[in-house]
Design an enzyme around this catalytic site. Structure first.
Site, PDB file in Angstrom:
ATOM      1  N   GLU A  74       0.837  -1.193   0.000  1.00  0.00           N
ATOM      2  CA  GLU A  74       0.000   0.000   0.000  1.00  0.00           C
ATOM      3  C   GLU A  74       0.881   1.255   0.000  1.00  0.00           C
ATOM      4  OE1 GLU A  74      -2.538  -0.413   3.441  1.00  0.00           O
ATOM      5  OE2 GLU A  74      -2.628  -2.579   3.088  1.00  0.00           O
TER       6      GLU A  74
ATOM      7  N   LEU B 189      -5.852  -2.372  -0.712  1.00  0.00           N
ATOM      8  CA  LEU B 189      -5.677  -2.433   0.733  1.00  0.00           C
ATOM      9  C   LEU B 189      -6.102  -3.814   1.244  1.00  0.00           C
ATOM     10  CD1 LEU B 189      -6.730   0.478   3.117  1.00  0.00           C
ATOM     11  CD2 LEU B 189      -6.682  -1.905   3.849  1.00  0.00           C
TER      12      LEU B 189
ATOM     13  N   GLU C 207      -3.712  -6.965   3.178  1.00  0.00           N
ATOM     14  CA  GLU C 207      -2.403  -7.541   3.480  1.00  0.00           C
ATOM     15  C   GLU C 207      -2.294  -8.991   3.016  1.00  0.00           C
ATOM     16  OE1 GLU C 207      -2.636  -3.845   5.452  1.00  0.00           O
ATOM     17  OE2 GLU C 207      -4.044  -5.529   5.593  1.00  0.00           O
TER      18      GLU C 207
ATOM     19  N   GLN D 135       2.581  -2.029   5.904  1.00  0.00           N
ATOM     20  CA  GLN D 135       2.764  -0.647   6.365  1.00  0.00           C
ATOM     21  C   GLN D 135       3.100  -0.532   7.835  1.00  0.00           C
ATOM     22  OE1 GLN D 135      -0.480   2.026   5.500  1.00  0.00           O
ATOM     23  NE2 GLN D 135       0.298   2.494   3.469  1.00  0.00           N
ATOM     24  N   PHE D 136       2.424  -1.306   8.650  1.00  0.00           N
ATOM     25  CA  PHE D 136       2.667  -1.280  10.092  1.00  0.00           C
ATOM     26  C   PHE D 136       2.615  -2.717  10.610  1.00  0.00           C
ATOM     27  CE2 PHE D 136       0.824   2.891   9.198  1.00  0.00           C
ATOM     28  CZ  PHE D 136       1.748   3.735   9.802  1.00  0.00           C
TER      29      PHE D 136
ATOM     30  N   TYR E 285      -0.617  -4.380  11.213  1.00  0.00           N
ATOM     31  CA  TYR E 285      -1.396  -4.772  10.045  1.00  0.00           C
ATOM     32  C   TYR E 285      -1.055  -6.187   9.571  1.00  0.00           C
ATOM     33  CZ  TYR E 285      -2.517   0.230   9.467  1.00  0.00           C
ATOM     34  OH  TYR E 285      -2.955   1.523   9.652  1.00  0.00           O
TER      35      TYR E 285
ATOM     36  N   HIS F 295      -0.379   1.689  15.207  1.00  0.00           N
ATOM     37  CA  HIS F 295       0.833   2.151  14.535  1.00  0.00           C
ATOM     38  C   HIS F 295       2.080   1.996  15.394  1.00  0.00           C
ATOM     39  CE1 HIS F 295      -2.553   4.354  12.595  1.00  0.00           C
ATOM     40  NE2 HIS F 295      -1.945   3.880  11.536  1.00  0.00           N
TER      41      HIS F 295
END
Length: 729
Positions: free
Chosen positions: A419, A448, A450, A472-473, A476, A521
Site C-alpha cells: 500500500e 488495501l 495484506e 505498512q505497520f 497490520y 501504529h
C-alpha cells in the site's frame, strides 16, 4: 453399514445390471480414448480413497480425507497443460492422477500411497504430511486448502504476465501458462478466498494480465453447514473482471468441454475465469466422520445415487467407448492393484528423528548468475542529485531508500509491492522516488489487503522473482500472518525443498512513536514472527546497519531461497541525534556497496566488562544513552545489538558477552512472547554470569504522552543497569 461399502456395492450392482443414473448423452470434443483414460484416473482416485481407510484401521495409513464424488476434476486436468501450475483443493486426487498420465515416467498409485503411509520415500513431502503435489506435474503441495492458497494463486498468475515483461533468472512457468486454483464451495466463503476473488477482479478490471482459472467444486456441504442453493452461482455469475462458467462435474464430457472453453478464455484473453463445477461428496468428510449425523439419510442416498463413477460408466457405454463389463473390469483391476501396492508402500521407511523431520525447513541453496551491478552512468541516472549526498550523514529512512535503489539496480528480479509504496513513496518516505527510478511494474501499488499483498509476493517468488512486499505497520500483519506461517514457510518443508518462495518482507513497526496512532501504529509484538520455523527476522537499529543488513537479506533470499522479514523501527527512521539535540549522533553515511552484515553477525559498542547490555532497535539506541551515563559514573559497559531476532545469533551473542561480569537484557517487545525470554535462557545455559532483564509490559501502546510508558526508557535502562552492577537485580 459403512457408507463407503454401500457406495462400492451400489457401483458393482448398478453397472452389472445396467441400472445407471439418467443424464445428458455424451457430447463435446472429448474423444473415446481420452474418456477411457479419465475413467481409469477416476477409478484410481476412488480406489485410493477406499484403501486409505483400510490402511488407517490397520495403523498403516494416516489420512482419510478423500476425493470420492469429486472425480470430475480429472476432466479439468485433461483440459489443461501439465505446464500450467495447479494449486489444488484436497479432494483433487483425480486431477493429479489425470495430469500424471500427461507426463512420462509417473507412477501415481505408488507415489500417493507412499504419501498415505507417511513414508520418507514419498517423493513430494518425504513423509511429513499426506499432500497432493508434484514437482514434475507443476503442483505445489498443499496441506489444507481452506482458502489460504488462493492469494498466492493470484500472485502466481500475475507473475506469468510480469515475467513476460521482465524475465527473472529462475523463471518456472512458460509465457503462455495459466494458473489453476481449486477449492470447495464452503471455502469460497472464507475471508481469504473473498480477498483473492476481489483482488483478481480488481486487477482484471484494470486490464492487467491475470491468467487465472478458479475452480469451485460445489458439493453443497461445508461438513455440517450446507451451502444455500444458488449461493455460488448468484455470487459469481456477474462478478466484475471474472468470467463465469458452469459445468456438471458428474459428466466428464461436459466438464471437459466447459473446462476447455474456460481455459481457452483465460489463456487467450489473459483474464481470470471462475469454473463452477457441480460435484457430490460421498461418505463423510473424512474416515471418522459420519455424514448421517448431520445429513438426512435421504440426502446421503441421493448423493450416492449420483456417484460420478456411475455417470461415467453410463456415458462411456453411450459413447461406445466401454461396455459395462469392461468398465467394471477396470474398476476391479484398479482396486486389486491399489491393494497390492498399498501393502508394499506400508513397509517403506518413515521419518524417525527430529533432524529427519526438520531437514527441509531450510530450503536448498541455488546457483545464481554473478551480479556485476549497474554502470556508473546508470547509477548516476537512478540516484540523480542524491548521489552527491552519499558521503553526508543521513537518517535511517534515507539510507534505506538508497540501499533499496542499489539492490533494485543490481537485481532486476526484485519487485516491491504494498500500500502506497509507489506514487506516495511509503508512509515514511522510505520508498520515495523508486517508482520514478524503476517504474510501476517493479513498484506495485496494491489494493488495501495484506493477505493479497503477501499472496502476490508468494506467487511471484514461485516464478523466480525476489519479492519485497511491504506491510505498512506491524499491527497490520496480524490479519494476514497465516500467509507467512501456513503458506510461505511451509512450502519448502512439505515439498522437500523442491518448491520455494524466497522473499524479503519489509515491515515498519515497534514502538516509541510520539503521540501517533496508539496500538495500530505502535506495535511491539513480534511473537508470531519469532514462532515460524525457517523464517529469518532481521531488525536494524541505524541506517548504515540497515543498508548492510538489507543487502544480506536479499542475498539470503536470492541465493539461499530464504523467507526473510526485515523489521524497520519506525521511531528511528527520522532519528538524528543520540545524546543531545543537534549532535547528529544517530545519522550515518551510506556504506560502500560491497559492505554487508552477515547473517548472525552482532554489533558491539564499547569494551566494558562491568556489564553487557544486550538489546536491539530502539532498545539499543536507548541503551547507548544509558551507557554514557554509566561510564560518567565509572561503570564500564558494553552494548550489544543482536540485529537478528530469529533465529537468535547464539554463537555471536555468547562471544559478545564473554568477559562481562553481568548481563542485562533490554527488550522493547512484550515480556510474554518477546525476545528477552529466549535471550535470558541462552545466557543462563551458556554463560556462568548473573543476568537480568528489562522488558516491555504485556500491554498495548497508548496514544499521546503515555506512548512510551509501557516500554523501557533510557532512565529505566540506567536504573536497571545500576541495580545489576550493584547486585540488586
Amino acid at each position: 453399514m459403512d457408507r463407503a461399502v454401500i457406495v462400492e456395492e451400489n457401483f458393482r450392482e448398478k453397472v452389472t445390471t445396467g441400472n445407471l443414473p439418467k443424464g445428458k448423452p455424451p457430447a463435446g470434443p472429448l474423444s473415446k480414448e481420452q474418456a477411457v483414460g479419465l475413467f481409469r484416473a477416476q477409478c484410481l482416485s476412488r480406489a485410493l480413497d477406499l484403501t486409505s481407510r483400510v490402511m488407517q484401521k490397520e495403523g498403516k495409513g494416516f489420512y482419510t480425507i478423500g476425493s470420492s464424488g469429486h472425480e470430475g476434476m480429472a476432466a479439468v486436468a485433461e483440459a489443461l497443460r501439465p505446464t500450467d501450475p495447479a494449486f489444488l483443493h484436497y479432494r483433487d486426487a483425480g486431477f493429479q492422477i489425470a495430469r500424471g498420465a500427461q507426463v512420462p515416467g509417473q507412477n501415481m498409485a505408488w507415489d500417493m500411497l507412499l504419501s498415505f503411509a507417511c513414508s520418507s520415500e514419498d517423493p513430494t513431502s518425504g513423509g511429513r504430511h499426506k499432500v497432493l503435489g508434484s514437482k514434475a506435474l507443476n503442483i505445489p503441495p498443499q496441506t489444507s486448502t481452506i482458502a489460504s492458497h488462493l492469494p498466492k494463486a493470484v500472485g502466481a498468475a500475475y507473475a506469468i504476465g510480469a515475467a513476460r515483461r521482465h524475465a527473472p533468472e529462475h523463471r518456472e512457468y512458460p509465457e503462455d501458462a495459466i494458473v489453476m486454483c481449486s477449492f470447495g464451495d464452503a471455502s469460497a466463503n472464507h475471508s481469504t478466498a473473498q480477498g483473492a476473488f476481489n483482488t483478481a477482479g480488481w486487477t482484471s478490471y484494470q486490464s492487467v494480465p491475470l491468467p487465472l482459472l478458479f475452480v469451485c467444486e460445489d458439493n453443497g456441504i461445508g461438513i455440517s453447514t450446507k451451502t444455500p442453493k444458488g449461493w455460488i452461482a448468484d455470487g459469481f455469475r456477474a462478478r466484475p473482471g471474472i468470467k463465469y462458467f458452469h459445468a456438471d462435474g458428474l459428466d466428464m464430457f461436459d466438464t471437459y468441454r466447459v473446462a476447455q472453453e474456460a481455459a481457452d478464455y483465460v489463456r487467450n484473453r489473459r483474464k481470470p475465469a471462475f469454473l463452477h463445477l457441480r460435484t457430490v461428496r460421498l461418505y463423510g468428510h473424512a474416515g471418522a466422520d459420519v455424514a448421517t449425523s448431520y445429513l438426512s439419510r435421504a440426502e446421503v442416498e441421493q448423493d450416492e445415487a449420483n456417484d460420478p463413477l456411475l455417470h461415467s460408466a453410463r456415458l462411456l457405454q453411450e459413447a461406445g467407448a466401454l461396455s459395462g463389463d469392461e468398465a467394471l473390469s477396470i474398476y476391479e483391476e484398479t482396486r486389486a492393484r491399489v491393494n497390492r501396492v498399498a501393502a508394499e508402500a506400508a513397509t517403506r521407511p518413515h521419518l524417525k528423528t527430529a533432524r529427519d523431520v526438520m531437514a527441509s525447513i531450510i530450503p536448498p541453496k541455488r546457483d545464481c548468475a554473478p551480479t556485476n551491478g549497474p554502470s556508473d552512468e546508470d547509477r548516476a541516472k537512478a540516484f540523480g542529485a542524491d548521489l552527491k549526498a552519499h558521503d553526508t550523514p543521513q537518517p535511517m529512512s534515507r539510507i534505506l531508500n538508497w540501499a533499496l535503489t542499489d539492490l533494485m539496480l543490481d537485481h532486476g528480479e526484485i519487485v516491491m509491492m504494498g500500500e502506497d509504496v509507489g506514487r506516495k513513496g511509503g508512509v515514511y518516505g522510505v520508498t520515495q522516488k523508486l517508482i520514478n527510478r524503476f517504474g510501476s511494474d517493479r513498484m506495485i501499488d496494491t489494493l488495501l489487503d495484506e493477505q493479497s499483498i503477501l499472496g502476490l509476493a508468494i506467487g511471484m517468488a514461485q516464478n523466480g522473482f525476489i519479492p519485497m512486499p511491504e506491510i505498512q505497520f506491524l499491527a497490520y500483519l496480524h490479519n494476514a500472518e497465516d500467509q507467512l506461517r501456513g503458506e510461505a514457510a511451509t512450502l519448502p518443508f512439505f515439498s522437500r525443498g523442491q518448491f520455494t518462495n524466497p522473499m524479503v518482507v519489509r515491515i515498519a513497526g515497534l514502538g516509541y512513536q510520539k503521540g501517533f496512532g496508539g496500538h495500530f501504529h505502535n506495535d511491539n509484538s513480534v511473537a508470531v514472527l519469532r514462532d515460524i520455523p525457517g523464517l529469518i527476522l532481521a531488525c536494524p537499529s541505524n541506517g548504515a546497519d540497515g543498508a548492510r543488513m538489507l543487502r544480506e537479506c536479499v542475498r539470503l533470499a536470492r541465493e539461499e531461497q530464504r523467507l526473510v522479514v526485515f523489521l524497520e523501527p519506525i521511531a528511528l527512521y527520522p532519528m538524528r541525534d543520540l545524546h543531545a539535540a543537534g549532535d547528529g549522533g544517530w545519522m550515518t553515511t551510506y556504506p560502500a556497496r560491497d559492505e554487508r552484515i552477515g547473517f548472525g553477525e552482532v554489533g558491539v559498542a564499547g569494551e566494558g566488562d562491568d556489564l553487557a547490555i544486550v538489546s536491539f532497535a530502539n532498545g539499543y539506541y536507548l541503551s547507548l544513552q544509558a551507557q554514557a551515563r554509566l561510564e560518567a559514573e565509572g561503570v564500564k559497559a558494553r552494548v550489544i545489538d543482536t540485529r537478528w531476532l530469529s533465529p537468535l545469533p547464539e554463537e555471536g551473542l555468547v562471544d559478545a558477552v564473554a568477559g562481562a561480569k553481568r548481563i542485562l537484557v533490554v527488550d522493547e517487545t512484550r515480556r510474554t512472547g518477546g525476545g528477552s525470554g529466549a535471550l535470558v535462557t541462552l545466557f543462563t545455559e551458556r554463560c556462568n554470569v548473573p543476568g537480568s532483564r528489562l522488558a516491555a509490559e504485556d500491554s498495548f501502546i497508548a496514544t499521546g504522552p503515555a506512548y512510551g510508558a509501557t516500554m523501557p526508557s533510557a532512565d529505566s535502562i540506567y536504573e536497571a543497569a545500576k541495580s545489576a552492577v550493584e547486585g540488586k537485580a
